[in-house]
Design a protein around this motif. Structure first.
Motif, PDB file in Angstrom:
ATOM      1  N   THR A  13       0.824  -1.205   0.000  1.00 58.84           N
ATOM      2  CA  THR A  13       0.000   0.000   0.000  1.00 58.84           C
ATOM      3  C   THR A  13       0.868   1.269   0.000  1.00 58.84           C
ATOM      4  OG1 THR A  13      -1.735  -1.185   1.153  1.00 58.84           O
ATOM      5  CG2 THR A  13      -1.820   1.200   1.294  1.00 58.84           C
ATOM      6  N   ARG A  17       8.786  -3.384  -2.900  1.00 56.18           N
ATOM      7  CA  ARG A  17      10.106  -3.920  -2.549  1.00 56.18           C
ATOM      8  C   ARG A  17      10.475  -5.069  -3.455  1.00 56.18           C
ATOM      9  NH1 ARG A  17       6.919  -4.099   2.487  1.00 56.18           N
ATOM     10  NH2 ARG A  17       5.754  -3.042   0.919  1.00 56.18           N
ATOM     11  N   GLY A 335      -3.597  -3.084  10.594  1.00 58.76           N
ATOM     12  CA  GLY A 335      -2.526  -2.141  10.946  1.00 58.76           C
ATOM     13  C   GLY A 335      -3.027  -0.699  10.905  1.00 58.76           C
ATOM     14  N   PHE A 338      -4.384   0.484  14.181  1.00 56.75           N
ATOM     15  CA  PHE A 338      -3.405   0.891  15.206  1.00 56.75           C
ATOM     16  C   PHE A 338      -2.733   2.203  14.804  1.00 56.75           C
ATOM     17  CE2 PHE A 338      -3.078  -3.883  14.753  1.00 56.75           C
ATOM     18  CZ  PHE A 338      -4.214  -4.087  15.526  1.00 56.75           C
ATOM     19  N   GLU A 339      -2.553   2.354  13.494  1.00 59.62           N
ATOM     20  CA  GLU A 339      -1.959   3.595  12.971  1.00 59.62           C
ATOM     21  C   GLU A 339      -2.857   4.782  13.347  1.00 59.62           C
ATOM     22  OE1 GLU A 339       0.852   3.372  11.450  1.00 59.62           O
ATOM     23  OE2 GLU A 339       1.117   5.156  10.236  1.00 59.62           O
ATOM     24  N   TYR A 414      -5.475   0.281  22.992  1.00 60.40           N
ATOM     25  CA  TYR A 414      -4.628  -0.353  21.958  1.00 60.40           C
ATOM     26  C   TYR A 414      -4.846  -1.864  21.978  1.00 60.40           C
ATOM     27  CZ  TYR A 414      -0.397  -0.910  19.061  1.00 60.40           C
ATOM     28  OH  TYR A 414       0.493  -1.196  18.050  1.00 60.40           O
ATOM     29  N   GLY A 447       3.922  -7.700   7.807  1.00 62.88           N
ATOM     30  CA  GLY A 447       4.629  -6.826   8.741  1.00 62.88           C
ATOM     31  C   GLY A 447       4.259  -7.088  10.198  1.00 62.88           C
ATOM     32  N   ILE A 448       2.975  -7.269  10.476  1.00 64.70           N
ATOM     33  CA  ILE A 448       2.554  -7.381  11.871  1.00 64.70           C
ATOM     34  C   ILE A 448       2.927  -8.738  12.464  1.00 64.70           C
ATOM     35  CG2 ILE A 448       0.508  -7.500  13.330  1.00 64.70           C
ATOM     36  CD1 ILE A 448      -0.556  -5.098  11.866  1.00 64.70           C
ATOM     37  N   LYS A 451       6.330  -8.254  13.515  1.00 70.23           N
ATOM     38  CA  LYS A 451       6.707  -7.226  14.496  1.00 70.23           C
ATOM     39  C   LYS A 451       6.039  -7.360  15.850  1.00 70.23           C
ATOM     40  CE  LYS A 451       5.979  -3.936  11.235  1.00 70.23           C
ATOM     41  NZ  LYS A 451       5.948  -2.830  10.361  1.00 70.23           N
TER      42      LYS A 451
HETATM   43  N1  LIG Z   1       4.532  -3.046  16.139  1.00 72.76           N
HETATM   44  C1  LIG Z   1       3.390  -2.945  15.447  1.00 72.76           C
HETATM   45  N2  LIG Z   1       2.271  -3.539  15.892  1.00 72.76           N
HETATM   46  C2  LIG Z   1       1.109  -3.482  15.226  1.00 72.76           C
HETATM   47  N3  LIG Z   1       0.970  -2.819  14.060  1.00 72.76           N
HETATM   48  C3  LIG Z   1       2.042  -2.210  13.566  1.00 72.76           C
HETATM   49  C4  LIG Z   1       3.308  -2.228  14.228  1.00 72.76           C
HETATM   50  N4  LIG Z   1       4.181  -1.510  13.478  1.00 72.76           N
HETATM   51  C5  LIG Z   1       3.488  -1.073  12.398  1.00 72.76           C
HETATM   52  N5  LIG Z   1       2.201  -1.473  12.442  1.00 72.76           N
HETATM   53  C6  LIG Z   1       1.136  -1.270  11.444  1.00 72.76           C
HETATM   54  O1  LIG Z   1       1.389  -2.167  10.348  1.00 72.76           O
HETATM   55  C7  LIG Z   1       0.956  -1.586   9.105  1.00 72.76           C
HETATM   56  C8  LIG Z   1       2.021  -1.792   8.033  1.00 72.76           C
HETATM   57  O2  LIG Z   1       2.123  -3.153   7.766  1.00 72.76           O
HETATM   58  P1  LIG Z   1       3.137  -3.725   6.679  1.00 72.76           P
HETATM   59  O3  LIG Z   1       2.921  -5.179   6.587  1.00 72.76           O
HETATM   60  O4  LIG Z   1       4.500  -3.269   7.047  1.00 72.76           O
HETATM   61  O5  LIG Z   1       2.726  -2.933   5.338  1.00 72.76           O
HETATM   62  P2  LIG Z   1       1.729  -3.231   4.101  1.00 72.76           P
HETATM   63  O6  LIG Z   1       0.392  -3.620   4.622  1.00 72.76           O
HETATM   64  O7  LIG Z   1       1.668  -1.909   3.398  1.00 72.76           O
HETATM   65  O8  LIG Z   1       2.347  -4.302   3.273  1.00 72.76           O
HETATM   66  C9  LIG Z   1       0.665  -0.134   9.381  1.00 72.76           C
HETATM   67  O9  LIG Z   1      -0.729   0.051   9.306  1.00 72.76           O
HETATM   68  C10 LIG Z   1       1.150   0.105  10.830  1.00 72.76           C
HETATM   69  O10 LIG Z   1       0.282   0.913  11.549  1.00 72.76           O
END
Ligand SMILES: Nc1ncnc2c1ncn2[C@@H]1O[C@H](COP(=O)(O)OP(=O)(O)O)[C@@H](O)[C@H]1O
Ligand SMILES: O=C(CO)[C@@H](O)[C@@H](O)COP(=O)(O)O
Length: 556
Positions: A13, A17, A335, A338-339, A414, A447-448, A451
């Motif tokens: 979004t 990469r 995500g 949370f953002e 949260y 990503g989540i 992380k």
């Molecule tokens: N530690 C975290 N815990 C939960 N959500 C997170 C954390 N760090 C970033 N985010 C959320 O994850 C989302 C990005 O996810 P990501 O997988 O990196 O990107 P994309 O969905 O664009 O591929 C954002 O909406 C961000 O708010």
């Protein structure tokens, strides 16, 4: 034979990469990320003056080319791998992310005269301004008893291709007339790389109402949506659909100049970020669900029979792995949820603490939320900050938190938001199981999943299932690279099939999440409450969310 490599490019979004992968082992040798210069345009066009209506989300196709121009040379440089040892390339994208183009593939928004027309740009998957069109399409399809509805859980989402095209016809008929093609961005990038317009079965099936046996809906159906749409398939889409895993073509001289790859490098047909991830975890059998958890969450799984599941995004033959049925469901806000909280609701004291301790704010909130017991906050939330994609399929639904008091803390909210997304996932799993699609194992990527350990534990507790995590930090890109290895073929050092590629290149981490019995019991009670709220606000018992939206629109 020298070591051979493939490259996968994943368009998310916010950024795109590239990952360069060793074919034999799946080892990710180098990665490079490029944040989109224009980002997500949801307020203004790049001219800075053309204002967008609420619920719009556009992108600029120039950004996609910049991803190719910067990230592919970067991974070649970082790894020291020679372009002649890169045997294949695969692309995946968010979807439905679509754009109008001229016959030669030039996007309409590249045309000087159309630069200030929002409809000339890419409509991103989360462009939600075609809800009226989706409602109309669903109503007409239901009245006509269209068979395709069952394959999409009873409703077509406003995020998908046909509502977006219908919005263009309604609001910008001139753009509709000028466009020779409406393309998924994933097919467009492949077209740019190979000079071949080869549309893939994944986006055609999940996003554009195409069925392997039944084709597209009839001309008569499209005409009943709008007279101009009668021949939309023949005139602006295509009936030539290629199964996932097919070769689209080869890198042209123009694309070689752009990317630094060799002319003739094999390119796979385009794919979708969620679906392409399945083989990257080595998953090629039925009964397993993968959650790709990022801005949104997509739930994808494989099956052997075509079942009707209310509110699923779709079931498509060859949609994920050739020869199997692929199912998709999703949550359009995870995500992003949370953002929103981090950007709008965090007090200065927490921001300062995060800065002092060198943590990002998500990390700090997660650390504090982890210290809470399940159920301790007394809060429960509905995860609809960006509407509901499954199982209610309604972007007009909105979010809600219940149980706040003067003592409610930011980390409690949260955590409640995390739990709400977990309940949303549980609702999806339960609905699949109730309708004959068993889900024995859960997997996660994105990503989540990478992380946020607390979040993954909460998901294990709420779903009462073990969760295995992708070993790759770039799962979709790895999946795309695997398809690159398949289309390169065995004689070039690749693989015969994606199942073969998955055995060698797909991987999960050793450690996995196990449900905690005590929390499972507490969450069972909370999930029962979630279900009550879900049905009360979401199934029309009380339409307060829609009434509020109407008042808001009238005031604006
Ligand atoms: N530690 C975290 N815990 C939960 N959500 C997170 C954390 N760090 C970033 N985010 C959320 O994850 C989302 C990005 O996810 P990501 O997988 O990196 O990107 P994309 O969905 O664009 O591929 C954002 O909406 C961000 O708010
Ligand atoms: O809808 C799909 C796939 O069908 C996704 O592309 C869309 O939700 C966007 O995914 P991301 O959250 O950007 O990873």
């Amino acid at each position: 034979m020298n070591h051979k490599y493939t490259i996968g490019v994943d368009y998310g979004t916010q950024s795109g990469r590239a990952v360069l992968v060793e074919v034999k082992t799946g080892k990710e040798v180098a990665a490079a990320v490029k944040v989109y210069r224009h980002g997500v345009m949801d307020e203004y066009l790049p001219d800075g003056v053309t204002k967008l209506e609420p619920d719009w989300a556009l992108q600029h196709p120039q950004d996609y080319l910049e991803v190719l121009r910067e990230t592919i040379p970067e991974v070649l440089k970082k790894s020291g791998v020679k372009a002649e040892d890169v045997i294949g390339l695969g692309i995946d994208f968010t979807a439905c992310t679509m754009l109008p183009t001229y016959k030669d593939g030039t996007p309409l928004c590249f045309d000087e005269n159309l630069k200030s027309n929002p409809h000339a740009y890419v409509k991103l998957w989360k462009h939600h301004a075609a809800q009226e069109e989706a409602n109309k399409l669903n109503k007409i399809a239901e009245e006509r008893g269209e068979r395709f509805l069952k394959n999409y859980g009873g409703k077509i989402s406003s995020e998908w291709m046909m509502p977006k095209i219908l919005q263009i016809v309604n609001e910008a008929p001139d753009i509709y007339d000028l466009a020779d093609r409406f393309m998924e961005a994933t097919d467009w990038v492949v077209f740019e790389l190979t000079g071949e317009e080869k549309r893939n079965s994944c986006t055609a099936g999940y996003k554009a109402i195409w069925h392997k046996q039944e084709g597209y809906p009839s001309r008569d159906f499209f005409k009943s949506l709008h007279p101009k749409l009668e021949n939309v398939v023949e005139e602006k889409l295509s009936t030539d659909i290629y199964s996932i895993g097919s070769k689209a073509g080869e890198i042209t001289s123009k694309a070689a100049e752009l990317t630094g790859l060799k002319i003739g490098t094999a390119v796979a047909v385009g794919n979708v970020d969620a679906h392409v991830s399945v083989p990257a975890l080595g998953m090629t059998e039925a009964g397993k669900m993968l959650m790709i958890m990022g801005t949104s969450t997509c739930h994808v799984m494989l099956g052997t029979d075509e079942k009707v599941v209310p509110g699923m995004c779709g079931v498509v033959e060859d949609g994920i792995i050739p020869g199997l049925l692929g199912y998709e469901a999703g949550q359009s806000c995870v995500g992003d949820h949370f953002e929103w909280f981090v950007e709008n609701c965090v007090p200065a004291s927490l921001t300062e603490e995060a800065e002092e301790r060198g943590l990002d704010i998500h990390g700090l909130l997660t650390e504090k939320a982890e210290k809470l017991q399940a159920g301790e906050s007394g809060l429960i939330a509905l995860d609809w900050w960006n509407g509901n994609r499954s199982v209610l399929v309604d972007v007009d639904l909105t979010g809600m938190i219940l149980g706040c008091t003067l003592l409610t803390k930011p980390e409690e909210i949260y955590r409640a938001l995390i739990e709400a997304t977990a309940y949303g996932t549980r609702k999806i799993i339960d609905t699949f199981e109730e309708n004959g699609v068993p889900i024995h194992e859960l997997y996660a990527a994105g990503g989540i999943a990478e992380k946020n350990k607390l979040m993954m534990q909460i998901y294990a507790d709420v779903t009462n299932r073990e969760i295995r995590i992708s070993a790759s930090a770039q799962t979709p890109a790895l999946g795309s690279a695997m398809f690159g290895a398949v289309v390169a073929g065995k004689e070039k050092g690749g693989y015969d099939s994606i199942v073969e590629a998955a055995k060698h290149m797909g991987k999960v981490k050793e450690e996995y999440y196990k449900p905690n019995k005590k929390n499972v019991e507490i969450y069972e009670k909370l999930y029962a409450e979630y279900n009550i709220l879900h049905d009360y606000f979401g199934r029309g018992t009380n339409d307060v969310m829609k009434r509020l939206k109407k008042i808001k629109a009238a005031v604006k």
